[in-house]
Design a protein around this motif. Structure first.
Motif, short mmCIF file in Angstrom:
data_model
loop_
_atom_site.label_atom_id
_atom_site.label_comp_id
_atom_site.label_asym_id
_atom_site.label_seq_id
_atom_site.Cartn_x
_atom_site.Cartn_y
_atom_site.Cartn_z
N THR A 171 0.80 -1.33 0.00
CA THR A 171 -0.12 -0.03 -0.05
C THR A 171 0.92 1.26 -0.03
O THR A 171 1.77 1.35 0.77
CB THR A 171 -0.86 0.02 1.07
OG1 THR A 171 -1.66 -1.24 1.32
CG2 THR A 171 -1.63 1.38 1.45
N VAL A 172 0.58 1.98 -1.12
CA VAL A 172 1.73 3.39 -1.28
C VAL A 172 0.60 4.42 -0.44
O VAL A 172 -0.52 4.68 -0.77
CB VAL A 172 1.82 3.67 -2.41
CG1 VAL A 172 2.42 5.14 -2.57
CG2 VAL A 172 2.56 2.81 -3.15
N ASN A 173 1.16 4.87 0.63
CA ASN A 173 0.55 5.70 1.52
C ASN A 173 0.75 7.37 0.68
O ASN A 173 -0.29 7.99 0.90
CB ASN A 173 1.00 5.97 2.93
CG ASN A 173 0.90 4.56 3.63
OD1 ASN A 173 -0.12 4.03 3.65
ND2 ASN A 173 2.12 4.07 4.23
N SER A 174 1.92 7.78 0.50
CA SER A 174 2.03 9.10 -0.14
C SER A 174 3.38 8.86 -1.03
O SER A 174 4.24 7.88 -0.73
CB SER A 174 2.47 9.81 0.97
OG SER A 174 3.47 9.77 1.88
N ILE A 175 3.51 9.95 -1.98
CA ILE A 175 4.57 10.20 -2.56
C ILE A 175 4.96 11.51 -2.67
O ILE A 175 4.18 12.40 -2.85
CB ILE A 175 4.35 9.80 -4.20
CG1 ILE A 175 4.12 8.27 -4.45
CG2 ILE A 175 5.52 10.04 -5.04
CD1 ILE A 175 3.54 7.61 -5.68
N THR A 176 6.40 11.77 -2.20
CA THR A 176 6.54 13.20 -2.00
C THR A 176 7.56 13.35 -3.26
O THR A 176 8.51 12.91 -3.18
CB THR A 176 7.40 13.68 -0.66
OG1 THR A 176 6.51 13.08 0.49
CG2 THR A 176 7.68 14.91 -0.59
N GLN A 177 7.39 14.44 -4.09
CA GLN A 177 8.07 14.64 -5.20
C GLN A 177 9.23 15.17 -5.04
O GLN A 177 9.52 16.29 -4.08
CB GLN A 177 7.26 15.35 -6.33
CG GLN A 177 5.99 14.74 -6.79
CD GLN A 177 5.58 15.54 -8.05
OE1 GLN A 177 5.63 16.74 -7.94
NE2 GLN A 177 4.83 14.95 -8.90
N ASN A 178 10.33 14.87 -5.64
CA ASN A 178 11.80 15.56 -5.52
C ASN A 178 11.69 16.80 -6.17
O ASN A 178 11.09 16.90 -7.49
CB ASN A 178 12.56 14.55 -6.30
CG ASN A 178 14.12 15.12 -6.31
OD1 ASN A 178 14.31 16.21 -5.80
ND2 ASN A 178 14.96 14.34 -6.78
N GLN A 179 12.01 17.89 -5.41
CA GLN A 179 11.98 19.33 -5.86
C GLN A 179 12.85 19.44 -7.29
O GLN A 179 12.61 20.31 -7.99
CB GLN A 179 12.37 20.18 -4.88
CG GLN A 179 11.56 19.93 -3.86
CD GLN A 179 10.13 20.14 -3.93
OE1 GLN A 179 9.67 21.26 -4.78
NE2 GLN A 179 8.98 19.43 -3.40
#
Length: 181
Positions: A171-179
């Motif tokens: 389960t993927v909870n979140s993806i924080t994009q690389n700036q």
């Protein structure tokens, strides 16, 4: 007599100063070991594939075959097009468990706790690394990994033995994009 000694020393000196010769190997090896290893791996994969296909055929939810050698099905699929799959350097927050093909749990989600993975910058077994690339935040996917896409020849040196195919529910909870992307 002196001429004989001097001539002998000069001859000895000339023959002693020649270039070294390359040593030849005592035995030569052919590719037979590699050929045998390839044959063994093909045989192992064929056996695993038969078992995996039985699991897939008995399931009511259809599985998809990945381009990188594993199978997966969506338990919860997110149809929102504004949510993206991860790119290089993105941080993925996810939970997962690990089971054998017969369903015995090796590691539970509680055992593994929530994971943080920087896409393609950290170590992760091949199948899961490629599987995470297919997922969006909020999705839950069941993956079936043949042993070469799981922990391979060595296992995890703990509970997963060598050449063990695995089932993982992720389960993927979140993806924080690389700036920097």
């Amino acid at each position: 007599m002196n001429k004989l000694i001097i001539t002998s020393l000069l001859a000895l000196l000339l023959f002693h100063c020649k270039n070294p010769e390359a040593r030849r190997p005592i035995s030569t090896k052919s590719g037979s070991y590699i050929d045998a290893s390839v044959a063994l791996n093909k045989k192992r994969f064929a056996k695993e594939k038969v078992i995996i296909e039985k699991i897939i055929d008995s399931d009511s939810i259809p599985y998809l075959a990945s381009d990188t050698g594993f199978w997966y099905k969506y338990i919860k699929k997110v149809e929102n097009d504004s949510l993206k799959t991860p790119n290089f350097g993105d941080i993925i927050n996810y939970d997962y468990n690990v089971k054998t093909l017969n369903g015995n749990e090796i590691y539970s989600k509680a055992d593994l706790k929530t994971q943080h993975y920087v896409m393609d910058k950290q170590e992760l077994f091949t199948g899961l690394r490629h599987g995470l690339k297919l997922m969006k935040p909020g999705e839950t996917v069941t993956f079936i990994f043949p042993s070469d896409r799981a922990y391979g020849y060595y296992g995890d040196e703990n509970k997963i033995g060598p050449n063990t195919p695995l089932i993982c529910e992720v389960t993927v909870n979140s993806i924080t994009q690389n700036q920097n992307n």
